[in-house]
Design a protein around this motif. Structure first.
Motif, PDB file in Angstrom:
ATOM      1  N   GLN A  39      43.644  20.040  37.382  1.00 35.18           N
ATOM      2  CA  GLN A  39      44.034  20.680  38.775  1.00 35.18           C
ATOM      3  C   GLN A  39      44.505  22.058  38.342  1.00 35.18           C
ATOM      4  OE1 GLN A  39      47.534  17.983  39.985  1.00 35.18           O
ATOM      5  NE2 GLN A  39      46.118  16.855  41.166  1.00 35.18           N
ATOM      6  N   VAL A  40      44.989  22.635  37.174  1.00 37.90           N
ATOM      7  CA  VAL A  40      45.399  23.627  36.863  1.00 37.90           C
ATOM      8  C   VAL A  40      44.121  24.388  36.683  1.00 37.90           C
ATOM      9  CG1 VAL A  40      46.579  25.307  34.947  1.00 37.90           C
ATOM     10  CG2 VAL A  40      47.751  23.168  35.727  1.00 37.90           C
ATOM     11  N   TYR A  41      43.093  24.101  35.912  1.00 36.01           N
ATOM     12  CA  TYR A  41      41.952  24.638  35.922  1.00 36.01           C
ATOM     13  C   TYR A  41      41.118  24.986  37.281  1.00 36.01           C
ATOM     14  CZ  TYR A  41      36.889  25.472  34.855  1.00 36.01           C
ATOM     15  OH  TYR A  41      35.632  25.821  34.840  1.00 36.01           O
ATOM     16  N   ASP A  42      41.221  23.939  38.146  1.00 39.37           N
ATOM     17  CA  ASP A  42      40.491  24.225  39.450  1.00 39.37           C
ATOM     18  C   ASP A  42      41.287  25.189  40.201  1.00 39.37           C
ATOM     19  OD1 ASP A  42      38.739  22.151  38.899  1.00 39.37           O
ATOM     20  OD2 ASP A  42      39.765  20.488  40.030  1.00 39.37           O
ATOM     21  N   TRP A  43      42.764  25.207  40.029  1.00 39.93           N
ATOM     22  CA  TRP A  43      43.519  26.539  40.885  1.00 39.93           C
ATOM     23  C   TRP A  43      43.239  27.852  40.214  1.00 39.93           C
ATOM     24  CZ3 TRP A  43      46.813  29.791  38.813  1.00 39.93           C
ATOM     25  CH2 TRP A  43      47.586  30.391  40.023  1.00 39.93           C
ATOM     26  N   THR A  44      43.019  27.854  38.937  1.00 43.46           N
ATOM     27  CA  THR A  44      42.661  28.966  38.329  1.00 43.46           C
ATOM     28  C   THR A  44      41.329  29.478  38.771  1.00 43.46           C
ATOM     29  OG1 THR A  44      43.919  28.282  36.491  1.00 43.46           O
ATOM     30  CG2 THR A  44      42.600  30.177  35.939  1.00 43.46           C
ATOM     31  N   VAL A  45      40.559  28.798  38.754  1.00 42.50           N
ATOM     32  CA  VAL A  45      39.250  29.052  39.388  1.00 42.50           C
ATOM     33  C   VAL A  45      39.004  29.705  40.659  1.00 42.50           C
ATOM     34  CG1 VAL A  45      36.859  28.284  39.802  1.00 42.50           C
ATOM     35  CG2 VAL A  45      37.793  27.784  37.537  1.00 42.50           C
ATOM     36  N   ALA A  46      39.964  28.873  41.522  1.00 40.31           N
ATOM     37  CA  ALA A  46      39.977  29.196  43.093  1.00 40.31           C
ATOM     38  C   ALA A  46      40.637  30.425  43.057  1.00 40.31           C
ATOM     39  CB  ALA A  46      40.663  28.099  43.848  1.00 40.31           C
ATOM     40  N   ASN A  47      41.664  30.799  42.398  1.00 40.22           N
ATOM     41  CA  ASN A  47      42.432  32.089  42.350  1.00 40.22           C
ATOM     42  C   ASN A  47      41.847  33.253  41.487  1.00 40.22           C
ATOM     43  OD1 ASN A  47      44.603  31.401  44.530  1.00 40.22           O
ATOM     44  ND2 ASN A  47      44.413  29.706  43.226  1.00 40.22           N
ATOM     45  N   MET A  48      40.707  33.156  40.905  1.00 40.10           N
ATOM     46  CA  MET A  48      40.239  34.213  39.964  1.00 40.10           C
ATOM     47  C   MET A  48      40.454  35.483  40.444  1.00 40.10           C
ATOM     48  SD  MET A  48      40.010  34.638  36.811  1.00 40.10           S
ATOM     49  CE  MET A  48      40.038  32.886  36.119  1.00 40.10           C
ATOM     50  N   ASP A  49      39.897  35.910  41.788  1.00 45.69           N
ATOM     51  CA  ASP A  49      39.778  37.040  42.021  1.00 45.69           C
ATOM     52  C   ASP A  49      41.134  37.623  42.109  1.00 45.69           C
ATOM     53  OD1 ASP A  49      36.959  36.852  42.116  1.00 45.69           O
ATOM     54  OD2 ASP A  49      36.888  36.479  44.375  1.00 45.69           O
ATOM     55  N   VAL A  50      42.102  36.822  42.855  1.00 43.70           N
ATOM     56  CA  VAL A  50      43.369  37.521  42.812  1.00 43.70           C
ATOM     57  C   VAL A  50      44.129  37.784  41.577  1.00 43.70           C
ATOM     58  CG1 VAL A  50      45.748  36.860  43.657  1.00 43.70           C
ATOM     59  CG2 VAL A  50      43.796  36.353  45.017  1.00 43.70           C
ATOM     60  N   ILE A  51      44.006  36.728  40.496  1.00 45.45           N
ATOM     61  CA  ILE A  51      44.510  36.960  39.178  1.00 45.45           C
ATOM     62  C   ILE A  51      43.954  38.160  38.663  1.00 45.45           C
ATOM     63  CG2 ILE A  51      44.500  35.969  36.989  1.00 45.45           C
ATOM     64  CD1 ILE A  51      44.491  33.203  38.433  1.00 45.45           C
ATOM     65  N   GLN A  52      42.628  38.358  38.821  1.00 39.15           N
ATOM     66  CA  GLN A  52      41.952  39.416  38.136  1.00 39.15           C
ATOM     67  C   GLN A  52      42.535  40.708  38.627  1.00 39.15           C
ATOM     68  OE1 GLN A  52      38.030  38.566  37.863  1.00 39.15           O
ATOM     69  NE2 GLN A  52      37.966  37.762  35.835  1.00 39.15           N
ATOM     70  N   SER A  53      42.620  40.823  39.987  1.00 29.98           N
ATOM     71  CA  SER A  53      43.149  41.930  40.815  1.00 29.98           C
ATOM     72  C   SER A  53      44.496  42.391  40.382  1.00 29.98           C
ATOM     73  CB  SER A  53      43.171  41.805  42.211  1.00 29.98           C
ATOM     74  OG  SER A  53      43.676  42.777  42.926  1.00 29.98           O
ATOM     75  N   ARG A  54      45.501  41.298  40.161  1.00 31.15           N
ATOM     76  CA  ARG A  54      46.800  41.677  39.837  1.00 31.15           C
ATOM     77  C   ARG A  54      47.138  42.040  38.288  1.00 31.15           C
ATOM     78  NH1 ARG A  54      49.254  43.804  42.268  1.00 31.15           N
ATOM     79  NH2 ARG A  54      51.097  43.276  40.905  1.00 31.15           N
TER      80      ARG A  54
END
Length: 68
Positions: A39-54
């Motif tokens: 679940q943590v992995y799936d959340w990370t993949v789903a939010n990767m664009d936002v994470i990389q932007s931040r």
């Protein structure tokens, strides 16, 4: 690895013979982490664009501070 072994997440077995080695295996307790970590992995993949932007914005802010 020793901490995982101590916590009961993995087992460790020394392999003897011409080539010494160590084999690690997940215990049932360790395998029980598959669902939550997936679940943590799936959340990370789903939010990767936002994470990389931040991350990029944070790094740029740090660069600005080091110049000042």
């Amino acid at each position: 690895m020793r901490r995982l072994e101590r916590s009961g997440m993995i087992t460790r077995r020394v392999l003897s013979g011409r080539m010494l080695g160590v084999e690690y295996a997940l215990t049932p307790l360790g395998r029980s982490l598959h669902g939550p970590l997936s679940q943590v992995y799936d959340w990370t993949v789903a939010n990767m664009d936002v994470i990389q932007s931040r991350q990029h914005a944070y790094d740029e802010e740090l660069r600005g501070e080091s110049v000042a």
